[in-house]
Design a protein around this motif. Structure first.
Motif, PDB file in Angstrom:
ATOM      1  N   LYS A 194       0.828  -1.211   0.000  1.00  0.00           N
ATOM      2  CA  LYS A 194       0.000   0.000   0.000  1.00  0.00           C
ATOM      3  C   LYS A 194       0.861   1.260   0.000  1.00  0.00           C
ATOM      4  CE  LYS A 194      -4.126  -1.948   2.197  1.00  0.00           C
ATOM      5  NZ  LYS A 194      -5.007  -1.941   3.386  1.00  0.00           N
ATOM      6  N   GLU A 195       1.954   1.215   0.753  1.00  0.00           N
ATOM      7  CA  GLU A 195       2.866   2.362   0.794  1.00  0.00           C
ATOM      8  C   GLU A 195       3.484   2.605  -0.579  1.00  0.00           C
ATOM      9  OE1 GLU A 195       6.987   3.691   3.092  1.00  0.00           O
ATOM     10  OE2 GLU A 195       5.713   2.125   3.953  1.00  0.00           O
ATOM     11  N   ALA A 196       3.855   1.528  -1.258  1.00  0.00           N
ATOM     12  CA  ALA A 196       4.417   1.649  -2.603  1.00  0.00           C
ATOM     13  C   ALA A 196       3.381   2.208  -3.570  1.00  0.00           C
ATOM     14  CB  ALA A 196       4.917   0.291  -3.090  1.00  0.00           C
ATOM     15  N   PRO A 229      -0.709  -6.784  -7.942  1.00  0.00           N
ATOM     16  CA  PRO A 229       0.195  -7.888  -8.314  1.00  0.00           C
ATOM     17  C   PRO A 229       1.552  -7.401  -8.830  1.00  0.00           C
ATOM     18  CG  PRO A 229      -2.013  -8.301  -9.133  1.00  0.00           C
ATOM     19  CD  PRO A 229      -2.001  -6.891  -8.649  1.00  0.00           C
ATOM     20  N   GLN A 230       1.547  -6.360  -9.652  1.00  0.00           N
ATOM     21  CA  GLN A 230       2.808  -5.827 -10.184  1.00  0.00           C
ATOM     22  C   GLN A 230       3.655  -5.208  -9.086  1.00  0.00           C
ATOM     23  OE1 GLN A 230      -0.252  -5.619 -11.574  1.00  0.00           O
ATOM     24  NE2 GLN A 230      -0.138  -4.753 -13.647  1.00  0.00           N
ATOM     25  N   LYS A 234       7.400  -6.388  -7.859  1.00  0.00           N
ATOM     26  CA  LYS A 234       8.518  -5.441  -7.825  1.00  0.00           C
ATOM     27  C   LYS A 234       9.174  -5.412  -6.447  1.00  0.00           C
ATOM     28  CE  LYS A 234       9.639  -0.552  -8.442  1.00  0.00           C
ATOM     29  NZ  LYS A 234       9.105   0.802  -8.759  1.00  0.00           N
ATOM     30  N   LEU A 235       8.363  -5.340  -5.399  1.00  0.00           N
ATOM     31  CA  LEU A 235       8.893  -5.303  -4.040  1.00  0.00           C
ATOM     32  C   LEU A 235       9.595  -6.604  -3.682  1.00  0.00           C
ATOM     33  CD1 LEU A 235       5.963  -3.500  -2.189  1.00  0.00           C
ATOM     34  CD2 LEU A 235       8.214  -2.559  -2.723  1.00  0.00           C
ATOM     35  N   TYR A 236       9.044  -7.714  -4.144  1.00  0.00           N
ATOM     36  CA  TYR A 236       9.689  -9.006  -3.899  1.00  0.00           C
ATOM     37  C   TYR A 236      11.075  -9.024  -4.540  1.00  0.00           C
ATOM     38  CZ  TYR A 236      10.545 -14.014  -3.643  1.00  0.00           C
ATOM     39  OH  TYR A 236      11.103 -15.241  -3.386  1.00  0.00           O
ATOM     40  N   GLU A 240      14.595  -9.514  -2.674  1.00  0.00           N
ATOM     41  CA  GLU A 240      15.474 -10.596  -3.091  1.00  0.00           C
ATOM     42  C   GLU A 240      16.871 -10.068  -3.394  1.00  0.00           C
ATOM     43  OE1 GLU A 240      15.027 -14.321  -6.145  1.00  0.00           O
ATOM     44  OE2 GLU A 240      14.750 -12.314  -6.975  1.00  0.00           O
ATOM     45  N   GLN A 241      16.927  -8.947  -4.094  1.00  0.00           N
ATOM     46  CA  GLN A 241      18.223  -8.364  -4.442  1.00  0.00           C
ATOM     47  C   GLN A 241      18.985  -7.956  -3.186  1.00  0.00           C
ATOM     48  OE1 GLN A 241      18.252  -5.584  -7.708  1.00  0.00           O
ATOM     49  NE2 GLN A 241      19.927  -4.411  -6.822  1.00  0.00           N
ATOM     50  N   GLU A 242      18.296  -7.332  -2.248  1.00  0.00           N
ATOM     51  CA  GLU A 242      18.945  -6.923  -0.999  1.00  0.00           C
ATOM     52  C   GLU A 242      19.444  -8.137  -0.216  1.00  0.00           C
ATOM     53  OE1 GLU A 242      16.090  -4.572   1.066  1.00  0.00           O
ATOM     54  OE2 GLU A 242      16.152  -2.922  -0.378  1.00  0.00           O
TER      55      GLU A 242
END
Length: 262
Positions: A194-196, A229-230, A234-236, A240-242
């Motif tokens: 929701k914040e995103a 969903p998008q 994106k957040l996932y 994952e990268q972090e």
């Protein structure tokens, strides 16, 4: 070979972390600004000649990771692939490509990749059929294929050895298990999503306002449920990268790494 490297690179993108060498601040304020006096004005011209990859003075052994060598050939294969993307971005932005920076990023990415593969092997993680299937589905999704059959057709059209490719997939399946053990649940919370959304909404509102001032029709802002969903995906990916980078930093700190390009 290059297609295989590209496919696998997408899968390893979170831990290799490349393609920022020519990123970001391209100014396209001169876009479409054609000179009336014969084209003397300097603009970011997509038609300018593409540079060539500089592979001079690359050592035979680019790096050593806990006694394992990263060869010149391995480096050059990935560097050439990444150079093409980076050079195209630099050409479009009008910026000069910093090949030394890109070389450093490719070398560091290969080192990080080797570290996590070694750790997965050292822990005795196994690539089960289920784990391989999950990883293969991830490759299909991230590369924009519609099905496993389409992926395999792509490999065949590029004359990529399927057995070798599946061996790489099995290795990545072990790495995925390692990341899951180290980082736990990477799914973003409802609050984070929701914040995103609110951040995206505010940004779009600003862009719409600017567009209206220029007489442009403002695009409709999608609802939270439509875009959810998008945003989650994106957040996932960011989580994952972090997590990958944190793991690489930990492994590098306790490992024996020699980067001969530095």
């Amino acid at each position: 070979m290059s297609m295989k490297k590209k496919l696998l690179f997408v899968l390893f993108a979170s831990l290799v972390v490349l393609l920022s060498a020519c990123g970001g601040d391209g100014n396209d304020s001169d876009k479409g600004n054609e000179s009336k006096d014969g084209g003397e004005e300097k603009t970011a011209e997509p038609s300018q000649e593409m540079p060539e990859p500089d592979l001079e003075n690359i050592p035979d052994v680019v790096a050593e990771v806990n006694g394992e060598e990263i060869s010149k050939g391995e480096f050059e294969s990935l560097y050439t692939s990444q150079f093409q993307s980076a050079a195209a971005q630099a050409q479009m932005s009008g910026q000069e490509l910093d090949q030394e920076q890109l070389k450093s990023q490719v070398a560091e990415g290969l080192i990080g990749q080797r570290l996590v593969i070694q750790e997965a092997e050292n822990r005795g993680l196994e690539a089960t059929d289920e784990a391989i299937e999950d990883t293969l589905n991830s490759i299909i999704e991230r590369n924009g294929f519609e099905s496993k059959e389409q992926l395999m057709e792509g490999l065949e059209s590029q004359e990529i050895d399927k057995e070798e490719f599946m061996s790489e997939v099995a290795t990545q399946a072990k790495v995925d298990q390692l990341l899951a053990k180290e980082s736990g649940n990477l799914e973003p919370t409802e609050e984070e999503v929701k914040e995103a959304y609110e951040g995206m909404k505010k940004q779009q509102e600003v862009l719409n306002s600017q567009g209206e001032e220029d007489g442009e029709d403002a695009p409709e802002i999608p609802s939270f449920e439509d875009i959810k969903p998008q945003l989650k995906e994106k957040l996932y990916g960011q989580n994952e990268q972090e997590a990958y980078q944190k793991l690489i930093d930990q492994l590098r700190e306790k490992g024996d790494v020699k980067n001969h390009l530095s």
